[in-house]
Enzyme design. Structure first.
Site, PDB file in Angstrom:
ATOM      1  CG  HIS A  78      -0.041  -1.638  12.795  1.00 15.45           C
ATOM      2  ND1 HIS A  78       0.407  -2.586  11.904  1.00 15.45           N
ATOM      3  CD2 HIS A  78       0.940  -0.713  12.895  1.00 15.45           C
ATOM      4  CE1 HIS A  78       1.621  -2.247  11.484  1.00 15.45           C
ATOM      5  NE2 HIS A  78       1.967  -1.127  12.076  1.00 15.45           N
ATOM      6  CG  HIS A 134      -2.494  -2.427   4.454  1.00 16.29           C
ATOM      7  ND1 HIS A 134      -2.123  -1.201   4.963  1.00 16.29           N
ATOM      8  CD2 HIS A 134      -1.617  -3.328   4.975  1.00 16.29           C
ATOM      9  CE1 HIS A 134      -1.067  -1.344   5.733  1.00 16.29           C
ATOM     10  NE2 HIS A 134      -0.735  -2.617   5.765  1.00 16.29           N
TER      11      HIS A 134
END
Length: 340
Positions: A53, A11
């Site tokens: 992100h 992740h």
């Protein structure tokens, strides 16, 4: 369609050990046994895909300390939310490359702040180059799992993410349904459009609250809860090959942060039928996000992140997103999984 073992998706890289979305985080994730690395993709002003992100980068870079970019600080509405800061779409790639990454949650991962100011923001091409080099050295194919971030927004400002994403993947030899790629999105429309342009695997991301932003823009009254029903999953299966789900959609937590049980005196957790329903629709199920710190774990597994993995593996998931891929791979390799 299902794998013999769940895949381990790093992740944002091994983000428990290195600042997220950096080549150092991706490289370490590969060394720790991840099957896929996950870059979130946003665009620069000149249309280059980079890994962040969010397109607002004050939390993950040192942009605020660059006086030469102070004039670029602004406020924008992104997916209906007002955000103030610096945005990737206002920087050329050359300008982005003068910035350095920093740890996003230093209050939780203070050890990662040792790398603040040392690491560049990578492009998608640089990530692919890293994967190909590392795959060759370890003789193991590493996949990439890119997410299109805020696709409706980027489309609205003339910087659509999907054309350069497909062009880059094609140029690097990623083709066909069995290519080591999953393209993911929280929105629906861009995945439906992608399904007409590529046969690469697509993943519909599903949160435990809210609705896809393109549903809001289009006035659709459905939400994520509607998409996890059998009929919703059947609809997803028309354009995607997998769903990427919030953990709470499979094993809900109660108001105290404990996993929901079948009865007040029962020790057995009460999962939903989502894995069963998704598999019946022909969809893989990948679950997010697994982290080792107690502040992210349910009360049942404080100090025992391995137990949380064991629980979800026992429920038949096909993959997990992890900030600590070594925790997941060590458990899988041990062969000590417990059936629920």
């Amino acid at each position: 369609m299902q794998n013999a073992f769940p895949i381990i998706i790093a992740h944002r890289g091994a983000s428990g050990y290195r600042p997220e979305h950096t080549l150092a985080a991706y490289e370490l994730a590969i060394a720790l046994g991840a099957d896929y690395i996950e870059p979130d993709l946003v665009s620069t002003k000149d249309g280059v895909l980079i890994a962040r992100h969010e397109n607002e980068i004050s939390e993950t870079t040192d942009v605020a300390s660059h006086a030469e970019f102070s004039h670029l600080q602004t406020t924008k509405i992104i997916d209906g939310e007002s955000k103030t800061g610096w945005f990737t779409e206002d920087f050329t790639l050359r300008e982005i490359k003068t910035l350095r990454a920093k740890e996003r949650i230093p209050q939780v991962r203070s050890q990662n702040t040792a790398y603040d100011g040392l690491l560049e923001i990578p492009t998608l091409q640089e990530i692919i180059d890293l994967v190909k080099v590392k795959s060759g050295k370890i003789n193991r194919e590493i996949g990439i799992y890119p997410e299109t971030k805020h696709p409706t927004y980027f489309q609205s400002i003339g910087l659509a993410l999907e054309p350069p994403l497909l062009a880059t993947l094609t140029a690097n030899g990623y083709q066909g349904a069995n290519a080591p790629v999953f393209i993911q999105s929280f929105e629906v429309g861009n995945l439906q459009d992608l399904s007409t342009k590529t046969d690469l695997p697509l993943v519909q991301l599903l949160n435990d609250t809210g609705k896809p932003y393109d549903f809001i823009v289009n006035g659709c009254n459905r939400n994520y809860a509607d998409l996890v029903t059998p009929s919703g999953l059947a609809e997803i299966a028309k354009y995607a090959q997998a769903i990427g789900i919030h953990k709470n959609l499979l094993v809900p937590r109660d108001s105290n942060g404990k996993l929901r049980r079948r009865g007040a005196a029962c020790r057995q957790i009460s999962p939903t039928s989502l894995v069963i329903d998704a598999h019946a629709a022909g969809l893989l199920v990948h679950v997010w996000t697994f982290r080792n710190e107690d502040c992210f774990l349910p009360l049942d597994f404080q100090g025992n992140p391995q137990g949380e993995y064991e629980l979800f593996f026992s429920l038949g998931v096909d993959g997990v997103f992890s900030d600590y891929p070594d925790t997941a791979t060590t458990l899988l390799l041990s062969g000590n999984l417990v059936e629920e």
